[in-house]
Enzyme design. Structure first.
Site, PDB file in Angstrom:
ATOM      1  N   GLY A 152       0.848  -1.196   0.000  1.00 59.84           N
ATOM      2  CA  GLY A 152       0.000   0.000   0.000  1.00 59.84           C
ATOM      3  C   GLY A 152       0.876   1.236   0.000  1.00 59.84           C
ATOM      4  N   ARG A 153       0.319   2.324   0.519  1.00 62.93           N
ATOM      5  CA  ARG A 153       1.046   3.611   0.469  1.00 62.93           C
ATOM      6  C   ARG A 153       2.404   3.526   1.156  1.00 62.93           C
ATOM      7  NH1 ARG A 153      -4.591   5.417   1.397  1.00 62.93           N
ATOM      8  NH2 ARG A 153      -4.287   4.308   3.332  1.00 62.93           N
ATOM      9  N   ILE A 154       2.429   2.963   2.386  1.00 58.92           N
ATOM     10  CA  ILE A 154       3.691   2.955   3.141  1.00 58.92           C
ATOM     11  C   ILE A 154       4.659   1.937   2.535  1.00 58.92           C
ATOM     12  CG2 ILE A 154       4.732   2.665   5.425  1.00 58.92           C
ATOM     13  CD1 ILE A 154       1.989   3.496   6.635  1.00 58.92           C
ATOM     14  N   THR A 222       6.950  -2.383  11.264  1.00 59.42           N
ATOM     15  CA  THR A 222       6.407  -1.085  11.677  1.00 59.42           C
ATOM     16  C   THR A 222       4.890  -1.081  11.455  1.00 59.42           C
ATOM     17  OG1 THR A 222       6.875  -0.210   9.477  1.00 59.42           O
ATOM     18  CG2 THR A 222       8.494   0.282  11.204  1.00 59.42           C
ATOM     19  N   ARG A 224       1.798  -3.660  12.706  1.00 57.45           N
ATOM     20  CA  ARG A 224       1.132  -3.875  13.992  1.00 57.45           C
ATOM     21  C   ARG A 224       1.782  -5.090  14.657  1.00 57.45           C
ATOM     22  NH1 ARG A 224      -0.398   0.558  13.877  1.00 57.45           N
ATOM     23  NH2 ARG A 224      -2.513   1.388  14.005  1.00 57.45           N
ATOM     24  N   GLU A 253       0.972  -3.869  23.467  1.00 57.77           N
ATOM     25  CA  GLU A 253       1.501  -2.557  23.864  1.00 57.77           C
ATOM     26  C   GLU A 253       0.692  -1.987  25.019  1.00 57.77           C
ATOM     27  OE1 GLU A 253       1.667   0.015  20.447  1.00 57.77           O
ATOM     28  OE2 GLU A 253       2.656  -1.519  19.251  1.00 57.77           O
ATOM     29  N   HIS A 271       6.908   2.323  19.143  1.00 54.47           N
ATOM     30  CA  HIS A 271       5.790   2.675  18.252  1.00 54.47           C
ATOM     31  C   HIS A 271       5.845   4.162  17.853  1.00 54.47           C
ATOM     32  CE1 HIS A 271       1.445   1.446  17.004  1.00 54.47           C
ATOM     33  NE2 HIS A 271       1.998   2.256  16.127  1.00 54.47           N
ATOM     34  N   ILE A 272       6.901   4.497  17.116  1.00 55.24           N
ATOM     35  CA  ILE A 272       7.112   5.892  16.727  1.00 55.24           C
ATOM     36  C   ILE A 272       7.114   6.077  15.206  1.00 55.24           C
ATOM     37  CG2 ILE A 272       8.283   6.724  18.810  1.00 55.24           C
ATOM     38  CD1 ILE A 272      10.975   6.071  17.408  1.00 55.24           C
ATOM     39  N   GLY A 273       6.486   5.134  14.486  1.00 52.19           N
ATOM     40  CA  GLY A 273       6.499   5.210  13.019  1.00 52.19           C
ATOM     41  C   GLY A 273       6.101   6.578  12.485  1.00 52.19           C
TER      42      GLY A 273
END
Ligand code: GLV
Length: 312
Positions: A152-154, A222, A224, A253, A271-273
């Site tokens: 997808g986009r990422i 990055t 889930r 988390e 979790h700082i993507g």
């Protein structure tokens, strides 16, 4: 009209809502307080974070709710069928965090390949004895194959970066089926996950898939935490069955399994993507835009459940 937010935001949500609806009440706490602590009895709109589980129990507390703006691109924290059945619009924050998340995935890939956390720990410990020919040998990325799960986009933004680094990119979508994913795991030198968490992608990285990877391979997640069987990953890293891994997301988390914290060759990020000022500000703005659109009877562009009827 009442707008409730479970967290502080990097934009002035109150000012934006009041410009459009001068009589509205807008509750924005000074930090994340969580959905359980929010009074929703007369809320028309809710802005929430990915740690807030939004389901039928929340709907029961919010009989007037018309829109939930999730300040994240992933929306596995939301019971979409339940909200859709109740006529509640859901928005997320695509596009604005694509580059930030791909940048972090790339940084994690490089950190794992070049064993940066080990090197940093060595220098900080005061025990570094100087340059050695065989010290902290890593993996060169030039000429290697990056396997992207979730194009997808990422995933595509990650692919563009890898191509710039002289890597070959192969990709698969979870909908391509298990055989295509198996093949990607066997061929790739680095596997990077960019798929949403769904019943199909839960534990997509399991013992069998890890066993298919090359001993020199690296796993980056990055997406889930639930996409990776953390126990199987710890086993593979501890036994040296793959070279390294890097995680930004975790199964439970903010709890991090003690075995992960002690695991060798594992880069850990909290979790700082999407954690750049640019991305987080735009994410909050998209939430505000979504809330204002729905409350004005318009369809926001980033509607997760387009089948919902927006009432004017
Ligand atoms: C972050 O994980 C997001 O889904 O935006």
């Amino acid at each position: 009209m009442r707008v409730v937010c479970t967290s502080s935001l990097p934009i002035d949500l109150g000012a934006e809502v009041l410009t459009r609806f001068p009589d509205a009440r807008v509750d924005v706490p000074d930090r994340w307080i969580g959905i359980e602590r929010c009074d929703l009895h007369d809320a028309d709109a809710l802005v929430c974070l990915l740690m807030d589980r939004i389901d039928a129990a929340v709907l029961a507390r919010a009989p007037r709710l018309r829109v939930v703006a999730n300040c994240a691109v992933g929306f596995d924290n939301i019971d979409v069928p339940a909200l859709t059945a109740a006529g509640v619009a859901i928005t997320n924050t695509p596009d604005v965090l694509t580059e930030a998340t791909a940048e972090l995935a790339f940084a994690l890939m490089m950190a794992a390949a070049r064993r940066l956390p080990e090197g940093e720990a060595l220098v900080r410990s005061g025990r570094w004895e100087g340059w050695r020919l065989d010290q902290l040998l890593g993996v060169q990325l030039l000429g290697k194959t990056l396997g992207i799960v979730g194009m997808g986009r990422i995933g595509q933004a990650m692919a563009r970066r890898a191509q710039g680094f002289g890597m070959t990119v192969i990709g698969a979508r979870s909908s391509d089926g298990p055989a295509a994913i198996d093949e990607l795991f066997a061929r790739a030198d680095v596997v990077s996950l960019h798929c949403p968490l769904t019943p199909e992608t839960r534990h997509l990285v399991n013992r069998e898939r890890l066993a298919r990877m090359k001993p020199s391979a690296i796993l980056v997640n990055t997406a889930r935490g639930g996409c990776v069987d953390e126990g199987a990953l710890v086993e593979a890293l501890t036994a040296g069955r793959i070279f390294a891994a890097a995680l930004d997301v975790y199964e439970r988390e903010p709890e991090i399994d003690a075995r992960l914290r002690a695991c060798p060759r594992l880069v850990l990020a909290p979790h700082i993507g999407s954690a750049t000022t640019e991305a987080r500000t735009q994410m909050a703005q998209l939430c505000a835009d979504g809330v204002l659109a729905v409350l004005s009877g318009q369809r926001p562009g980033n509607l997760v459940n387009p089948q919902v009827v927006i009432r004017g």
